[in-house]
Design an enzyme around this catalytic site. Structure first.
Site, mmCIF file in Angstrom:
data_model
loop_
_atom_site.group_PDB
_atom_site.id
_atom_site.type_symbol
_atom_site.label_atom_id
_atom_site.label_comp_id
_atom_site.label_asym_id
_atom_site.label_seq_id
_atom_site.Cartn_x
_atom_site.Cartn_y
_atom_site.Cartn_z
ATOM 1 N N ALA A 19 6.609 -4.331 3.093
ATOM 2 C CA ALA A 19 5.604 -4.305 4.161
ATOM 3 C C ALA A 19 5.715 -5.502 5.110
ATOM 4 C CB ALA A 19 4.215 -4.238 3.545
ATOM 5 N N CYS A 126 7.687 -2.747 -8.231
ATOM 6 C CA CYS A 126 8.370 -2.622 -6.950
ATOM 7 C C CYS A 126 9.003 -3.962 -6.540
ATOM 8 C CB CYS A 126 7.436 -2.085 -5.875
ATOM 9 S SG CYS A 126 8.329 -1.467 -4.438
ATOM 10 N N ASP A 195 0.690 -2.826 0.597
ATOM 11 C CA ASP A 195 1.097 -2.310 1.905
ATOM 12 C C ASP A 195 -0.101 -2.240 2.842
ATOM 13 O OD1 ASP A 195 3.073 -1.179 -0.216
ATOM 14 O OD2 ASP A 195 4.114 -1.090 1.716
ATOM 15 N N LYS A 206 2.903 0.449 -3.763
ATOM 16 C CA LYS A 206 3.927 1.370 -4.254
ATOM 17 C C LYS A 206 3.405 2.310 -5.326
ATOM 18 C CE LYS A 206 7.154 1.578 -2.877
ATOM 19 N NZ LYS A 206 7.491 2.503 -1.783
HETATM 20 P P1 RI2 Z 1 5.982 -7.441 0.581
HETATM 21 C C1 RI2 Z 1 6.727 -2.317 -0.371
HETATM 22 O O1 RI2 Z 1 6.805 -1.077 0.235
HETATM 23 C C2 RI2 Z 1 6.149 -2.242 -1.774
HETATM 24 O O2 RI2 Z 1 5.132 -1.280 -1.930
HETATM 25 C C3 RI2 Z 1 5.651 -3.649 -1.923
HETATM 26 O O3 RI2 Z 1 4.746 -3.808 -2.991
HETATM 27 C C4 RI2 Z 1 4.995 -3.853 -0.570
HETATM 28 O O4 RI2 Z 1 5.880 -3.222 0.345
HETATM 29 C C5 RI2 Z 1 4.733 -5.265 -0.164
HETATM 30 O O5 RI2 Z 1 5.936 -5.980 -0.075
HETATM 31 P P2 RI2 Z 1 8.250 -0.299 0.460
HETATM 32 O O6 RI2 Z 1 8.760 -0.731 1.804
HETATM 33 O O7 RI2 Z 1 5.499 -7.317 1.985
HETATM 34 O O8 RI2 Z 1 9.184 -0.614 -0.663
HETATM 35 O O9 RI2 Z 1 5.074 -8.318 -0.260
HETATM 36 O O10 RI2 Z 1 7.861 1.153 0.477
HETATM 37 O O11 RI2 Z 1 7.437 -7.856 0.483
#
Ligand code: RI2
Length: 310
Positions: A19, A126, A195, A206
């Protein structure tokens, strides 16, 4: 626009993911538009920026970080303003967002690490830079932290977390997603990212996160969420629901081999605030019930719709 289309496609296909990362990429894309725009006047320029914003917004619907980043960059652009001023404004704001977003992840690590104790076994799900920042910072402070990571099917982002944790020297164990409840008795704390966070403190993260929260709740294990304040979803204050992205079934299974099989692939789920003990933000630690106050403080300019109309 070619570069922007490439960035948008990278976000959509998850070549670029997370995110926070997609928010920074969106800001970078807008800075590129501002830099390379051939617009002859402010109106044309705003049209280009709006078009790029809409394209970026259409890539992934759940992570509000994306729209918050875009709103931060484009808010209040007016065609009455000088073209060169608009150009500089977009570039400067994009730069400011990227810088403060990276600083926020670092700060969350410092703040969150205070909540980890020597000897803690921490489970994460995740691949969240904010959550990993907490674990790795505590470990680097000399606390003996051990990590458990879930695989995080279907995209296996847990592999990325495992690599990051191992690279930082953190002893790490991987489990399949369905082993969470079995393992929970060995876990001291759960830390995940987000997210989107709704005004009632519900956390969208996730797929699988809410099951982990449930298992943690049952086992009386603390459940922390690490999230920058731009992961708070301002429009949930006026009743808007957070859209849950459903992705291609092919991520789950080769459907050609299962004629007639229906597959659902929701990428996120919602953890109710009752299962969240703390939210660690760059501004400090809050209970989920304080989400509303954070939003009022952070999104004063956004609450009642965007003045840019994008
Ligand atoms: P940071 C990701 O989404 C995951 O759901 C993760 O927990 C969240 O973003 C936050 O990530 P995806 O892009 O911003 O894998 O903390 O669907 O790195």
């Amino acid at each position: 626009m070619r570069e922007v289309r490439k960035i948008a496609s990278d976000i959509k296909t998850m070549r670029v993911r997370g995110a926070g990362k997609i928010a920074r990429e969106a800001a970078r894309a807008l800075a590129i538009v501002a830099e390379r725009s051939k617009a002859r006047n402010s109106e044309e320029f705003i049209r280009e920026i709006s078009e790029a914003s809409r394209l970026l917004l259409s890539t992934r619907p759940t992570a509000v970080s994306l729209s918050n980043a875009i709103q931060f960059v484009v808010r209040g652009l007016k065609k009455e303003e000088d073209l060169s001023v608009l150009r500089t404004t977009v570039r400067n704001r994009a730069e400011e967002f990227i810088k403060s977003s990276l600083e926020a992840v670092k700060r969350i690590g410092e703040i969150g690490a205070k909540r980890l104790r020597d000897g803690d076994v921490v489970l994460t799900h995740c691949n969240s830079q904010a959550a990993l920042s907490v674990i790795i910072t505590a470990f680097k402070q000399g606390k003996k932290i051990e990590a458990f990571v879930t695989e995080s099917r279907p995209r296996l982002q847990g592999w990325l977390s495992a690599r990051q944790l191992l690279a930082a020297g953190v002893p790490t164990t991987m489990i399949v997603d369905s082993a969470v409840r079995f393992i929970m008795k060995e876990i001291d704390k759960v830390i995940v990212g987000a997210d989107s966070i709704a005004s009632n403190g519900a956390v969208v993260n996730k797929i699988g996160t809410s099951q982990i929260a449930l298992a943690a709740h049952e086992a009386r294990v603390l459940f922390f969420v690490a999230a920058e304040t731009y992961k708070f979803h301002p429009r949930t204050l006026i009743g808007e629901l957070i859209e849950i992205e459903e992705r291609d079934p092919e991520e789950v299974i080769d459907i050609k081999k299962f004629p007639g099989l229906k597959v659902r692939n929701p990428a996120f789920d919602i953890t109710p605030p009752e299962y969240v003990d703390l939210i660690i933000t760059e501004r400090g630690i809050i209970p989920p019930s304080a989400a509303y106050s954070v939003m009022k403080e952070v999104f004063g300019w956004e609450l009642f719709g965007s003045s840019s109309g994008i």
